[in-house]
Design a protein around this motif. Structure first.
Motif, PDB file in Angstrom:
ATOM      1  N   GLU A  35       0.817  -1.219   0.000  1.00 12.17           N
ATOM      2  CA  GLU A  35       0.000   0.000   0.000  1.00 12.17           C
ATOM      3  C   GLU A  35       0.848   1.265   0.000  1.00 12.17           C
ATOM      4  OE1 GLU A  35      -2.507  -0.443   3.379  1.00 12.17           O
ATOM      5  OE2 GLU A  35      -3.714  -2.051   2.484  1.00 12.17           O
ATOM      6  N   VAL A  36       2.013   1.213   0.656  1.00 13.58           N
ATOM      7  CA  VAL A  36       2.835   2.432   0.769  1.00 13.58           C
ATOM      8  C   VAL A  36       3.961   2.491  -0.258  1.00 13.58           C
ATOM      9  CG1 VAL A  36       2.349   2.707   3.232  1.00 13.58           C
ATOM     10  CG2 VAL A  36       4.388   1.406   2.534  1.00 13.58           C
ATOM     11  N   ASN A  37       4.200   1.383  -0.990  1.00 14.19           N
ATOM     12  CA  ASN A  37       5.314   1.352  -1.935  1.00 14.19           C
ATOM     13  C   ASN A  37       4.872   0.625  -3.209  1.00 14.19           C
ATOM     14  OD1 ASN A  37       7.677   0.477  -3.386  1.00 14.19           O
ATOM     15  ND2 ASN A  37       8.913   0.851  -1.575  1.00 14.19           N
ATOM     16  N   SER A  38       4.646   1.407  -4.265  1.00  9.58           N
ATOM     17  CA  SER A  38       4.135   0.822  -5.506  1.00  9.58           C
ATOM     18  C   SER A  38       5.162  -0.089  -6.184  1.00  9.58           C
ATOM     19  CB  SER A  38       3.703   1.924  -6.477  1.00  9.58           C
ATOM     20  OG  SER A  38       4.781   2.796  -6.758  1.00  9.58           O
ATOM     21  N   ASP A  39       6.468   0.206  -5.990  1.00 12.50           N
ATOM     22  CA  ASP A  39       7.501  -0.661  -6.578  1.00 12.50           C
ATOM     23  C   ASP A  39       7.485  -2.038  -5.914  1.00 12.50           C
ATOM     24  OD1 ASP A  39       8.567   1.224  -8.407  1.00 12.50           O
ATOM     25  OD2 ASP A  39       9.622   2.206  -6.780  1.00 12.50           O
ATOM     26  N   TYR A  40       7.337  -2.043  -4.588  1.00 10.75           N
ATOM     27  CA  TYR A  40       7.228  -3.320  -3.865  1.00 10.75           C
ATOM     28  C   TYR A  40       5.975  -4.062  -4.328  1.00 10.75           C
ATOM     29  CZ  TYR A  40       6.826  -6.555   0.116  1.00 10.75           C
ATOM     30  OH  TYR A  40       6.706  -7.680   0.914  1.00 10.75           O
ATOM     31  N   GLU A  41       4.886  -3.320  -4.471  1.00  5.02           N
ATOM     32  CA  GLU A  41       3.630  -3.934  -4.901  1.00  5.02           C
ATOM     33  C   GLU A  41       3.786  -4.600  -6.268  1.00  5.02           C
ATOM     34  OE1 GLU A  41      -1.046  -2.585  -5.248  1.00  5.02           O
ATOM     35  OE2 GLU A  41       0.526  -1.179  -5.861  1.00  5.02           O
ATOM     36  N   ALA A  42       4.474  -3.922  -7.189  1.00  7.38           N
ATOM     37  CA  ALA A  42       4.664  -4.477  -8.535  1.00  7.38           C
ATOM     38  C   ALA A  42       5.481  -5.770  -8.493  1.00  7.38           C
ATOM     39  CB  ALA A  42       5.355  -3.445  -9.421  1.00  7.38           C
ATOM     40  N   LYS A  43       6.489  -5.813  -7.640  1.00  2.00           N
ATOM     41  CA  LYS A  43       7.343  -7.014  -7.549  1.00  2.00           C
ATOM     42  C   LYS A  43       6.624  -8.160  -6.835  1.00  2.00           C
ATOM     43  CE  LYS A  43      10.620  -4.684  -9.513  1.00  2.00           C
ATOM     44  NZ  LYS A  43       9.862  -3.441  -9.698  1.00  2.00           N
ATOM     45  N   ARG A  44       5.675  -7.797  -5.945  1.00  2.00           N
ATOM     46  CA  ARG A  44       4.930  -8.831  -5.218  1.00  2.00           C
ATOM     47  C   ARG A  44       3.711  -9.327  -6.006  1.00  2.00           C
ATOM     48  NH1 ARG A  44       4.550 -11.991  -2.898  1.00  2.00           N
ATOM     49  NH2 ARG A  44       3.141 -11.742  -1.108  1.00  2.00           N
ATOM     50  N   PHE A  45       3.259  -8.574  -7.006  1.00  2.00           N
ATOM     51  CA  PHE A  45       2.044  -8.944  -7.729  1.00  2.00           C
ATOM     52  C   PHE A  45       2.178 -10.343  -8.321  1.00  2.00           C
ATOM     53  CE2 PHE A  45      -0.522  -8.987 -11.684  1.00  2.00           C
ATOM     54  CZ  PHE A  45      -1.770  -8.810 -11.112  1.00  2.00           C
ATOM     55  N   ASN A  46       1.306 -11.229  -7.899  1.00  2.00           N
ATOM     56  CA  ASN A  46       1.342 -12.630  -8.340  1.00  2.00           C
ATOM     57  C   ASN A  46       2.707 -13.274  -8.117  1.00  2.00           C
ATOM     58  OD1 ASN A  46      -1.328 -12.692  -9.131  1.00  2.00           O
ATOM     59  ND2 ASN A  46      -0.883 -12.100 -11.255  1.00  2.00           N
ATOM     60  N   ASN A  47       3.417 -12.792  -7.070  1.00  2.00           N
ATOM     61  CA  ASN A  47       4.771 -13.302  -6.779  1.00  2.00           C
ATOM     62  C   ASN A  47       5.688 -13.179  -8.005  1.00  2.00           C
ATOM     63  OD1 ASN A  47       3.904 -13.990  -4.221  1.00  2.00           O
ATOM     64  ND2 ASN A  47       3.467 -16.111  -4.772  1.00  2.00           N
ATOM     65  N   THR A  48       5.529 -12.100  -8.772  1.00  2.00           N
ATOM     66  CA  THR A  48       6.289 -11.924 -10.013  1.00  2.00           C
ATOM     67  C   THR A  48       7.787 -12.036  -9.776  1.00  2.00           C
ATOM     68  OG1 THR A  48       4.587 -10.426 -10.822  1.00  2.00           O
ATOM     69  CG2 THR A  48       6.709 -10.384 -11.970  1.00  2.00           C
ATOM     70  N   THR A  49       8.289 -11.264  -8.803  1.00  2.00           N
ATOM     71  CA  THR A  49       9.720 -11.276  -8.474  1.00  2.00           C
ATOM     72  C   THR A  49       9.955 -11.676  -7.031  1.00  2.00           C
ATOM     73  OG1 THR A  49      10.067  -9.484 -10.059  1.00  2.00           O
ATOM     74  CG2 THR A  49      11.838  -9.887  -8.486  1.00  2.00           C
ATOM     75  N   LEU A  50       9.057 -11.189  -6.162  1.00  2.00           N
ATOM     76  CA  LEU A  50       9.224 -11.419  -4.727  1.00  2.00           C
ATOM     77  C   LEU A  50       8.153 -12.342  -4.182  1.00  2.00           C
ATOM     78  CD1 LEU A  50       9.909  -7.781  -3.405  1.00  2.00           C
ATOM     79  CD2 LEU A  50      11.566  -9.638  -3.566  1.00  2.00           C
ATOM     80  N   ASN A  51       8.595 -13.320  -3.373  1.00  2.00           N
ATOM     81  CA  ASN A  51       7.666 -14.118  -2.593  1.00  2.00           C
ATOM     82  C   ASN A  51       7.284 -13.352  -1.329  1.00  2.00           C
ATOM     83  OD1 ASN A  51       7.487 -16.411  -4.269  1.00  2.00           O
ATOM     84  ND2 ASN A  51       9.443 -17.183  -3.481  1.00  2.00           N
ATOM     85  N   ALA A  52       6.336 -13.864  -0.597  1.00  2.00           N
ATOM     86  CA  ALA A  52       5.918 -13.244   0.664  1.00  2.00           C
ATOM     87  C   ALA A  52       7.103 -13.192   1.640  1.00  2.00           C
ATOM     88  CB  ALA A  52       4.767 -14.029   1.270  1.00  2.00           C
TER      89      ALA A  52
END
Length: 504
Positions: free
Chosen positions: A442-459
């Motif tokens: 919610e506070v970091n759109s870059d983090y959100e993009a990398k987490r979307f569907n675990n694209t780059t980052l896992n939980a």
């Protein structure tokens, strides 16, 4: 000195100083440009002044084109010569004091020059301004009825080759003007004790007998002291120890992770919290309004400011701008030129402007304390906003934390790994982890993009740290004391691995 006389002196100074503050608020760029001109003219016959021909510099543009941006390492050779007693290297007056700081990302000690001008026109001037602003906003204050409990560093001062080094707080205490010594506790003798753990109990024993009206120090270490006060006295809250306590002046680390614990120790809606932003290199900003999270950038302390937008920091397209060109809600690294001979020096901190009329800021972190391994640009401000939300949702209290990347291996995606020491752990670690992850998005759109569907980052992976884990880590690194801080975010796993090992 009778309290009415002290209040009269404070009122006189407040009126005089208020006019000067109004001046730099109204004409900020003029004040900064005049200050830069004075710094250049003062140092034109020094070694560095002759190297860059300060005598011929007439404009900020010429200054910026001629002098490079520097780090401590690039200044170290000149500073070491000054520590050996050489003079007129980067500032015309002899530098007697050096503030020793190991920082949080490098074990090697730094020795920051502290000139007489910076001591008087910056550090001590800021202390008076802080009191004046507070008194101006709280006319019914009884601050001078009692004393300020100051909590500084843990080291003594050391003499070497005719110069003196130690924690900045020790330098300030050793040179403290009479008015500050009169109104402070503990005594200088106790404040300058070398062993932190012995000193802690000595401070408790001395200060519980005093009428303390204010607190001043880094939140993490002040909390340790105040919990020791509660344990020693057996009282229910701090007002039972110091009934006239009215304000806590804090700085050094973000206050957000600690606010709930302080509210339990200080359960009065009328109690005030005032934030400051200072470092060994100088005193930069002060909270000038009650209940505000914004700090007024102080423009007449002998410090000229420049800024590097963090979206270009360290890249070939890196830009350096003056105060005149900053924008609100952008993240900047601070560059300073000071009346102690630091020229275009990167402090290592990042700030965000919340206003440009007047210039107010929030400290957002450190240039080295972020995670950007996967393009997520996670800064401390993001981390602490998310931790605060996760704490509220799960009913927990955080003591300290650090986080680092889990690097990609083969087809395995990356992630962030956290180790968090709790005073009260969350009722559900699963809920805490999910809330933290969601809040970061919610506070970091870059983090959100990398987490979307675990694209780059896992939980994220989260470990619970044992009690006193971070205290023991700091002790192991000889970093106990008021000015040392835990590295909270890092692009490497060095700190995390040490803490995980110590947590077993």
């Amino acid at each position: 000195m009778p309290i009415p006389i002290v209040n009269s002196i404070a009122s006189w100074f407040l009126k005089k100083r208020s006019h000067q503050i109004e001046l730099f608020i109204k004409y900020p760029i003029d004040v900064q440009n005049e200050l830069l001109e004075n710094l250049i003219q003062t140092a034109k016959n020094t070694e560095i002044g002759k190297l860059y021909d300060f005598a011929s510099i007439k404009t900020y543009r010429e200054f910026a084109e001629r002098l490079p941006i520097t780090t401590y390492e690039e200044n170290q050779e000149r500073i070491e010569r000054a520590r050996r007693g050489e003079t007129n290297i980067f500032w015309p007056t002899p530098i007697k004091w050096f503030a020793k700081s190991s920082g949080t990302t490098n074990a090697k000690s730094k020795f920051i020059p502290v000139s007489t001008a910076s001591l008087e026109q910056c550090h001590y001037a800021a202390s008076k301004d802080l009191l004046c602003m507070y008194l101006n906003n709280n006319e019914d204050s009884q601050l001078f009825v009692g004393k300020s409990l100051r909590l500084g560093g843990s080291k003594e001062l050391y003499k070497e080759n005719g110069t003196i080094f130690g924690d900045l707080s020790a330098i300030l205490i050793d040179n403290m003007p009479f008015w500050a010594e009169y109104s402070s506790t503990p005594s200088s003798e106790v404040s300058l004790m070398g062993d932190w753990e012995t000193k802690m109990q000595a401070i408790v024993d001395e200060t519980i007998k005093e009428n303390v009206t204010s607190l001043a120090g880094v939140p993490s270490w002040m909390l340790v002291l105040l919990n020791n006060v509660m344990e020693t006295t057996g009282k229910g809250n701090l007002f039972e120890v110091w009934p006239n306590l009215e304000v806590y002046f804090h700085g050094g680390v973000s206050f957000d992770p600690y606010i709930e614990q302080y509210n339990k120790l200080l359960p009065k809606d009328s109690f005030r919290y005032y934030e400051i932003y200072n470092a060994s290199e100088g005193f930069f900003a002060i909270q000038d309004r009650n209940s505000s999270k914004e700090l007024l950038l102080m423009l007449d302390y002998g410090i000229f400011y420049e800024f590097i937008p963090m979206d270009s920091y360290g890249s070939p397209s890196q830009k350096i701008i003056s105060l005149e060109d900053v924008e609100v809600n952008k993240n900047y690294a601070i560059v300073i030129t000071t009346n102690a001979g630091l020229w275009r020096y990167k402090v290592g901190d990042t700030v965000r402007f919340t206003s440009v009329d007047p210039y107010r800021i929030k400290v957002t972190g450190r240039t080295k304390h972020h995670i950007n391994v996967f393009g997520e640009e996670l800064i401390i401000e993001n981390a602490e906003a998310a931790l605060k939300k996760a704490s509220l949702v799960t009913g927990c209290e955080i003591v300290e934390y650090t986080a680092a990347p889990i690097f990609m291996e083969g087809k395995e995606k990356g992630a962030h790994e956290w180790i968090i020491e709790f005073k009260d752990p969350p009722k559900s670690f699963k809920t805490f982890s999910e809330t933290l992850d969601q809040a970061l998005m919610e506070v970091n759109s870059d983090y959100e993009a990398k987490r979307f569907n675990n694209t780059t980052l896992n939980a994220p992976t989260i470990h619970q740290g044992r009690n006193h884990l971070f205290y023991d880590w700091l002790k192991q690194h000889d970093k106990l004391g008021g000015q040392h801080k835990v590295p909270r975010l890092s692009n490497t796993r060095d700190f995390l691995e040490e803490l995980l090992q110590l947590n077993k």
